[in-house]
Design an enzyme around this catalytic site. Sequence first.
Site, PDB file in Angstrom:
ATOM      1  N   THR A 217     -12.912  -7.484   0.237  1.00 28.32           N
ATOM      2  CA  THR A 217     -12.163  -6.277   0.564  1.00 28.32           C
ATOM      3  C   THR A 217     -13.164  -5.261   1.134  1.00 28.32           C
ATOM      4  O   THR A 217     -14.380  -5.458   1.059  1.00 28.32           O
ATOM      5  CB  THR A 217     -11.493  -5.666  -0.690  1.00 28.32           C
ATOM      6  OG1 THR A 217     -12.463  -4.949  -1.438  1.00 28.32           O
ATOM      7  CG2 THR A 217     -10.857  -6.724  -1.573  1.00 28.32           C
ATOM      8  N   GLU A 218     -12.644  -4.150   1.652  1.00 26.12           N
ATOM      9  CA  GLU A 218     -13.537  -3.110   2.186  1.00 26.12           C
ATOM     10  C   GLU A 218     -14.435  -2.550   1.060  1.00 26.12           C
ATOM     11  O   GLU A 218     -15.634  -2.379   1.233  1.00 26.12           O
ATOM     12  CB  GLU A 218     -12.730  -1.952   2.803  1.00 26.12           C
ATOM     13  CG  GLU A 218     -12.134  -2.243   4.168  1.00 26.12           C
ATOM     14  CD  GLU A 218     -10.841  -3.045   4.121  1.00 26.12           C
ATOM     15  OE1 GLU A 218     -10.368  -3.391   3.020  1.00 26.12           O
ATOM     16  OE2 GLU A 218     -10.316  -3.343   5.217  1.00 26.12           O
ATOM     17  N   TYR A 219     -13.824  -2.265  -0.085  1.00 25.65           N
ATOM     18  CA  TYR A 219     -14.601  -1.719  -1.207  1.00 25.65           C
ATOM     19  C   TYR A 219     -15.653  -2.712  -1.671  1.00 25.65           C
ATOM     20  O   TYR A 219     -16.786  -2.354  -1.959  1.00 25.65           O
ATOM     21  CB  TYR A 219     -13.666  -1.364  -2.380  1.00 25.65           C
ATOM     22  CG  TYR A 219     -13.153   0.050  -2.332  1.00 25.65           C
ATOM     23  CD1 TYR A 219     -12.345   0.482  -1.280  1.00 25.65           C
ATOM     24  CD2 TYR A 219     -13.457   0.964  -3.335  1.00 25.65           C
ATOM     25  CE1 TYR A 219     -11.869   1.771  -1.228  1.00 25.65           C
ATOM     26  CE2 TYR A 219     -12.983   2.264  -3.290  1.00 25.65           C
ATOM     27  CZ  TYR A 219     -12.184   2.663  -2.235  1.00 25.65           C
ATOM     28  OH  TYR A 219     -11.717   3.948  -2.178  1.00 25.65           O
ATOM     29  N   GLU A 220     -15.244  -3.969  -1.733  1.00 20.52           N
ATOM     30  CA  GLU A 220     -16.148  -5.013  -2.218  1.00 20.52           C
ATOM     31  C   GLU A 220     -17.385  -5.127  -1.321  1.00 20.52           C
ATOM     32  O   GLU A 220     -18.511  -5.223  -1.806  1.00 20.52           O
ATOM     33  CB  GLU A 220     -15.372  -6.333  -2.232  1.00 20.52           C
ATOM     34  CG  GLU A 220     -16.077  -7.486  -2.880  1.00 20.52           C
ATOM     35  CD  GLU A 220     -15.107  -8.668  -3.046  1.00 20.52           C
ATOM     36  OE1 GLU A 220     -13.953  -8.602  -2.548  1.00 20.52           O
ATOM     37  OE2 GLU A 220     -15.506  -9.639  -3.673  1.00 20.52           O
TER      38      GLU A 220
ATOM     39  N   GLU B  42       0.870  -1.192   0.000  1.00 16.03           N
ATOM     40  CA  GLU B  42       0.000   0.000   0.000  1.00 16.03           C
ATOM     41  C   GLU B  42       0.901   1.234   0.000  1.00 16.03           C
ATOM     42  O   GLU B  42       1.879   1.282   0.743  1.00 16.03           O
ATOM     43  CB  GLU B  42      -0.912  -0.033   1.240  1.00 16.03           C
ATOM     44  CG  GLU B  42      -1.668   1.239   1.530  1.00 16.03           C
ATOM     45  CD  GLU B  42      -2.512   1.749   0.355  1.00 16.03           C
ATOM     46  OE1 GLU B  42      -3.288   0.971  -0.225  1.00 16.03           O
ATOM     47  OE2 GLU B  42      -2.379   2.947   0.024  1.00 16.03           O
TER      48      GLU B  42
ATOM     49  N   ASP C  46       5.166   2.425  -3.457  1.00 20.69           N
ATOM     50  CA  ASP C  46       4.426   2.487  -4.709  1.00 20.69           C
ATOM     51  C   ASP C  46       4.766   1.260  -5.561  1.00 20.69           C
ATOM     52  O   ASP C  46       5.917   0.825  -5.603  1.00 20.69           O
ATOM     53  CB  ASP C  46       4.813   3.761  -5.472  1.00 20.69           C
ATOM     54  CG  ASP C  46       3.838   4.027  -6.596  1.00 20.69           C
ATOM     55  OD1 ASP C  46       2.942   4.866  -6.403  1.00 20.69           O
ATOM     56  OD2 ASP C  46       3.954   3.375  -7.667  1.00 20.69           O
TER      57      ASP C  46
ATOM     58  N   ASP D  24     -15.258  -3.255  -9.506  1.00 15.95           N
ATOM     59  CA  ASP D  24     -16.615  -2.845  -9.876  1.00 15.95           C
ATOM     60  C   ASP D  24     -16.586  -2.067 -11.186  1.00 15.95           C
ATOM     61  O   ASP D  24     -17.611  -1.854 -11.805  1.00 15.95           O
ATOM     62  CB  ASP D  24     -17.184  -1.907  -8.788  1.00 15.95           C
ATOM     63  CG  ASP D  24     -16.330  -0.649  -8.680  1.00 15.95           C
ATOM     64  OD1 ASP D  24     -15.109  -0.788  -8.462  1.00 15.95           O
ATOM     65  OD2 ASP D  24     -16.862   0.458  -8.856  1.00 15.95           O
TER      66      ASP D  24
ATOM     67  N   ASP E  11      -7.395   1.626  -8.376  1.00 15.22           N
ATOM     68  CA  ASP E  11      -7.868   2.915  -8.892  1.00 15.22           C
ATOM     69  C   ASP E  11      -8.070   2.792 -10.403  1.00 15.22           C
ATOM     70  O   ASP E  11      -7.160   2.336 -11.115  1.00 15.22           O
ATOM     71  CB  ASP E  11      -6.835   4.007  -8.580  1.00 15.22           C
ATOM     72  CG  ASP E  11      -6.671   4.214  -7.074  1.00 15.22           C
ATOM     73  OD1 ASP E  11      -7.632   3.922  -6.331  1.00 15.22           O
ATOM     74  OD2 ASP E  11      -5.586   4.640  -6.637  1.00 15.22           O
TER      75      ASP E  11
HETATM   76  C1  LIG Z   1      -9.657   2.010  -4.437  1.00 13.14           C
HETATM   77  S1  LIG Z   1      -8.603   1.550  -3.163  1.00 13.14           S
HETATM   78  C2  LIG Z   1      -9.000  -0.178  -2.901  1.00 13.14           C
HETATM   79  C3  LIG Z   1      -8.472  -0.689  -1.598  1.00 13.14           C
HETATM   80  C4  LIG Z   1      -8.692  -2.201  -1.337  1.00 13.14           C
HETATM   81  N1  LIG Z   1      -7.994  -3.013  -2.292  1.00 13.14           N
HETATM   82  C5  LIG Z   1     -10.147  -2.539  -1.352  1.00 13.14           C
HETATM   83  O1  LIG Z   1     -10.607  -3.203  -2.288  1.00 13.14           O
HETATM   84  O2  LIG Z   1     -10.855  -2.162  -0.411  1.00 13.14           O
HETATM   85  C6  LIG Z   1      -7.052   1.441  -4.017  1.00 13.14           C
HETATM   86  C7  LIG Z   1      -5.858   1.371  -3.076  1.00 13.14           C
HETATM   87  O3  LIG Z   1      -4.697   1.131  -3.837  1.00 13.14           O
HETATM   88  C8  LIG Z   1      -3.658   1.989  -3.404  1.00 13.14           C
HETATM   89  N2  LIG Z   1      -2.801   2.192  -4.579  1.00 13.14           N
HETATM   90  C9  LIG Z   1      -3.166   2.758  -5.751  1.00 13.14           C
HETATM   91  N3  LIG Z   1      -2.138   2.798  -6.604  1.00 13.14           N
HETATM   92  C10 LIG Z   1      -1.093   2.250  -5.956  1.00 13.14           C
HETATM   93  C11 LIG Z   1       0.266   2.011  -6.320  1.00 13.14           C
HETATM   94  N4  LIG Z   1       0.734   2.395  -7.512  1.00 13.14           N
HETATM   95  N5  LIG Z   1       1.071   1.414  -5.430  1.00 13.14           N
HETATM   96  C12 LIG Z   1       0.606   1.058  -4.204  1.00 13.14           C
HETATM   97  N6  LIG Z   1      -0.673   1.265  -3.791  1.00 13.14           N
HETATM   98  C13 LIG Z   1      -1.507   1.843  -4.669  1.00 13.14           C
HETATM   99  C14 LIG Z   1      -4.378   3.241  -2.961  1.00 13.14           C
HETATM  100  O4  LIG Z   1      -3.612   4.019  -2.065  1.00 13.14           O
HETATM  101  C15 LIG Z   1      -5.620   2.660  -2.316  1.00 13.14           C
HETATM  102  O5  LIG Z   1      -5.410   2.365  -0.948  1.00 13.14           O
END
Ligand SMILES: C[S@@+](CC[C@H](N)C(=O)[O-])C[C@H]1O[C@@H](n2cnc3c(N)ncnc32)[C@H](O)[C@@H]1O
Length: 209
Positions: A188-191, A68, A95, A152, A116
Amino acid sequence: MRLRNVPNAREIVNNSDYVIKEPQELKGKYKEVFKNDNPLHIEIGMGKGNFIIDMALKHPEINFIGIERYESVMCRALEKLEGKEISNLKLICMDASLLGEVFDKEVDTIYLNFSDPWPKKRHAKRRLTSNVFLPIYDQIFKDECLIIQKTDNVGLFESSIVSLSTYGYVIEDISLDLANKEIENSLTEYEAKFMSQGTKINYLKARKK
Ligand SMILES: C[S@@+](CC[C@H](N)C(=O)[O-])C[C@H]1O[C@@H](n2cnc3c(N)ncnc32)[C@H](O)[C@@H]1O
């Protein structure tokens, strides 16, 4: 992901035994970290950690690393881990573009959960299934490459299918409604949020030999 500002996030992350602080120094040595030869699965963008924690509890025969990029988000996962000792789970705050500096041909499976979507065309390369990231994954996969995606977002899903297929992956399993598929699934939380709203979840499993 809505970011809650956690003032001492860095300190919390740095003080946790779950978090690997200098991952570059462990490149090629994750067997030593887990003290076994078990397969290594990573989740990129683990958010608040539900999925990777649940998977680690269900599968002690697999080692898991959650990636993360934001410390303030990782803190939420660490809150859930308080008082728990899960020996097959580690976390790295970084990252995904740096994965090639941290792993060396030692990853068996990558999970991309609700990544994302970067819907604008000019941001397409930031998608975690874009042709910027797929060569990075080649550097870290052990033998075969196995990517499991849930989202989604139809636009991200379609672009992933195109990108993965063009890059030589075979889509070996797919669903446009994961809730109605008979498969082991950790939410996951989003799911959980999308499912409670009745939003259909897309799922794919893609392999490259
Ligand atoms: C939309 S959230 C989904 C979180 C989790 N996977 C869920 O389904 O509940 C996307 C997560 O990916 C992380 N993220 C996005 N791009 C990333 C990257 N290049 N490297 C590491 N983390 C990343 C974001 O900070 C965020 O916490």
